[in-house]
Write an enzyme that holds these catalytic residues in place. Sequence first.
Site, PDB file in Angstrom:
ATOM      1  N   LYS A  36     -37.387   1.764 -52.375  1.00  0.00           N
ATOM      2  CA  LYS A  36     -37.631   0.487 -53.063  1.00  0.00           C
ATOM      3  C   LYS A  36     -39.108   0.216 -53.366  1.00  0.00           C
ATOM      4  O   LYS A  36     -39.430  -0.460 -54.329  1.00  0.00           O
ATOM      5  CB  LYS A  36     -37.103  -0.671 -52.212  1.00  0.00           C
ATOM      6  CG  LYS A  36     -35.605  -0.797 -52.183  1.00  0.00           C
ATOM      7  CD  LYS A  36     -35.269  -2.083 -51.428  1.00  0.00           C
ATOM      8  CE  LYS A  36     -33.802  -2.228 -51.172  1.00  0.00           C
ATOM      9  NZ  LYS A  36     -33.484  -3.543 -50.614  1.00  0.00           N
ATOM     10  N   ASP A  57     -32.800  -9.296 -54.748  1.00  0.00           N
ATOM     11  CA  ASP A  57     -32.482  -9.798 -53.405  1.00  0.00           C
ATOM     12  C   ASP A  57     -32.668 -11.320 -53.307  1.00  0.00           C
ATOM     13  O   ASP A  57     -31.928 -11.996 -52.580  1.00  0.00           O
ATOM     14  CB  ASP A  57     -33.351  -9.103 -52.343  1.00  0.00           C
ATOM     15  CG  ASP A  57     -32.843  -7.694 -52.054  1.00  0.00           C
ATOM     16  OD1 ASP A  57     -31.680  -7.396 -52.389  1.00  0.00           O
ATOM     17  OD2 ASP A  57     -33.617  -6.890 -51.495  1.00  0.00           O
TER      18      ASP A  57
HETATM   19  P1  NAP Z   1     -36.891  -4.008 -41.809  1.00  0.00           P
HETATM   20  O1  NAP Z   1     -37.806  -4.090 -42.977  1.00  0.00           O
HETATM   21  O2  NAP Z   1     -36.872  -2.769 -40.980  1.00  0.00           O
HETATM   22  O3  NAP Z   1     -37.186  -5.275 -40.860  1.00  0.00           O
HETATM   23  C1  NAP Z   1     -36.525  -5.397 -39.619  1.00  0.00           C
HETATM   24  C2  NAP Z   1     -36.875  -6.758 -38.995  1.00  0.00           C
HETATM   25  O4  NAP Z   1     -36.075  -6.887 -37.805  1.00  0.00           O
HETATM   26  C3  NAP Z   1     -38.335  -6.856 -38.551  1.00  0.00           C
HETATM   27  O5  NAP Z   1     -38.766  -8.178 -38.709  1.00  0.00           O
HETATM   28  C4  NAP Z   1     -38.254  -6.484 -37.062  1.00  0.00           C
HETATM   29  O6  NAP Z   1     -39.291  -7.044 -36.277  1.00  0.00           O
HETATM   30  C5  NAP Z   1     -36.943  -7.114 -36.671  1.00  0.00           C
HETATM   31  N1  NAP Z   1     -36.354  -6.498 -35.494  1.00  0.00           N
HETATM   32  C6  NAP Z   1     -35.854  -5.250 -35.376  1.00  0.00           C
HETATM   33  N2  NAP Z   1     -35.397  -5.036 -34.113  1.00  0.00           N
HETATM   34  C7  NAP Z   1     -35.632  -6.176 -33.426  1.00  0.00           C
HETATM   35  C8  NAP Z   1     -35.375  -6.595 -32.095  1.00  0.00           C
HETATM   36  N3  NAP Z   1     -34.798  -5.779 -31.213  1.00  0.00           N
HETATM   37  N4  NAP Z   1     -35.724  -7.847 -31.739  1.00  0.00           N
HETATM   38  C9  NAP Z   1     -36.307  -8.676 -32.618  1.00  0.00           C
HETATM   39  N5  NAP Z   1     -36.587  -8.361 -33.897  1.00  0.00           N
HETATM   40  C10 NAP Z   1     -36.244  -7.121 -34.304  1.00  0.00           C
HETATM   41  O7  NAP Z   1     -35.359  -4.193 -42.273  1.00  0.00           O
HETATM   42  P2  NAP Z   1     -34.819  -5.022 -43.529  1.00  0.00           P
HETATM   43  O8  NAP Z   1     -34.620  -4.099 -44.673  1.00  0.00           O
HETATM   44  O9  NAP Z   1     -35.649  -6.236 -43.715  1.00  0.00           O
HETATM   45  O10 NAP Z   1     -33.356  -5.410 -43.011  1.00  0.00           O
HETATM   46  C11 NAP Z   1     -33.176  -6.408 -42.015  1.00  0.00           C
HETATM   47  C12 NAP Z   1     -31.687  -6.757 -41.927  1.00  0.00           C
HETATM   48  O11 NAP Z   1     -31.246  -7.334 -43.154  1.00  0.00           O
HETATM   49  C13 NAP Z   1     -30.805  -5.530 -41.683  1.00  0.00           C
HETATM   50  O12 NAP Z   1     -29.823  -5.854 -40.732  1.00  0.00           O
HETATM   51  C14 NAP Z   1     -30.146  -5.270 -43.019  1.00  0.00           C
HETATM   52  O13 NAP Z   1     -28.839  -4.751 -42.895  1.00  0.00           O
HETATM   53  C15 NAP Z   1     -30.081  -6.679 -43.598  1.00  0.00           C
HETATM   54  N6  NAP Z   1     -30.078  -6.639 -45.076  1.00  0.00           N
HETATM   55  C16 NAP Z   1     -29.002  -7.147 -45.702  1.00  0.00           C
HETATM   56  C17 NAP Z   1     -28.950  -7.134 -47.082  1.00  0.00           C
HETATM   57  C18 NAP Z   1     -27.740  -7.693 -47.766  1.00  0.00           C
HETATM   58  O14 NAP Z   1     -27.555  -7.429 -48.969  1.00  0.00           O
HETATM   59  N7  NAP Z   1     -26.935  -8.481 -47.090  1.00  0.00           N
HETATM   60  C19 NAP Z   1     -30.013  -6.602 -47.832  1.00  0.00           C
HETATM   61  C20 NAP Z   1     -31.113  -6.089 -47.146  1.00  0.00           C
HETATM   62  C21 NAP Z   1     -31.127  -6.110 -45.751  1.00  0.00           C
HETATM   63  P3  NAP Z   1     -40.692  -6.273 -36.045  1.00  0.00           P
HETATM   64  O15 NAP Z   1     -41.558  -6.612 -37.210  1.00  0.00           O
HETATM   65  O16 NAP Z   1     -41.177  -6.811 -34.767  1.00  0.00           O
HETATM   66  O17 NAP Z   1     -40.364  -4.793 -35.974  1.00  0.00           O
END
Ligand code: NAP
Length: 272
Positions: free
Chosen positions: A66, A99
């Site tokens: 992306k 998004d």
């Molecule tokens: P990302 O960029 O990897 O960000 C992950 C986030 O989760 C970061 O803020 C991270 O905090 C936090 N995190 C991870 N493990 C954690 C823990 N054990 N305790 C507390 N915080 C934690 O991922 P992303 O792409 O933003 O995706 C995040 C979520 O959104 C995923 O579950 C994904 O499936 C969902 N999502 C859904 C859609 C949809 O269409 N519905 C689209 C995109 C994403 P740190 O900064 O501290 O690492």
Amino acid sequence: MIQIFGVIGDPIGHSLSPEMHNAAYHALGLDCIYLPFHVRAERLRDAIEGAGALGIRGLNVTVPHKVAVMELVEPDLLARKIGAVNTIDFATLKGYNTDVAGITGSLESAGVDLRGKRVLLLGAGGAARAAAFASIEAGCKLVIANRTRSKGEKLADELGRGVNAIGLEDDEIGPAIAESDVLINATSVGMYPEIDKIPIRPELLHPDLVVFDLIYNPLETMLLSEAKKKGCKTISGVKMLVYQGAASFRIWLGIDPPVDVMETVVRERLIL
Ligand code: NAP
């Protein structure tokens, strides 16, 4: 002539987009097909140039491309602000990020008007950026709570407009939840296979809160199930998945997709 669409990513086998878009084409009787393409990072440029040369009409872009794809297309203003492209229209070689539309569409479909609301956003990664921009566009008072505080602070600084950043500890998150109308979980906590995890203590929730979990697998996370018990209005990430796909569909084809058909197909796949 048949119009070809698709999604590129690595891995790509898990993507629900092909079934979602193909169901929409079928429902509308459109001569279109949507395919998954496994593209490795080192072949991204070849893939984009090749897709254009082959007359592919549009592509969705997913993890991990992306951000890197931004150099290969002309991102619009919103995609530039978010720093990621998830939709390419080969008619113009423009890149978009749907998004934000996915998040606002989900809230609207649940009857939630985001305008002027107090939003507490958990997370500061890619999905959180889209939720943050959706909140700012709607004039919300936004607080970002992230495990790695410095990352949350960096996003808050970038957004300006009085956005605050806090940590996830109870002493900070407790008062922030009490003062919020909408809680958006954009962390991966609670996502399959760790479905018994929850990003905050359920005792902190209150019935006036709308709880939107961006996770779509499982359809009902532990956070959503606890929020329901507290009497909160809840929204599943499946809505975001569908509404971001619907926004891509509109960009490519200029017509409204059958959102209900798309959601039914995705829900069926996730229940299996
Ligand atoms: P990302 O960029 O990897 O960000 C992950 C986030 O989760 C970061 O803020 C991270 O905090 C936090 N995190 C991870 N493990 C954690 C823990 N054990 N305790 C507390 N915080 C934690 O991922 P992303 O792409 O933003 O995706 C995040 C979520 O959104 C995923 O579950 C994904 O499936 C969902 N999502 C859904 C859609 C949809 O269409 N519905 C689209 C995109 C994403 P740190 O900064 O501290 O690492």
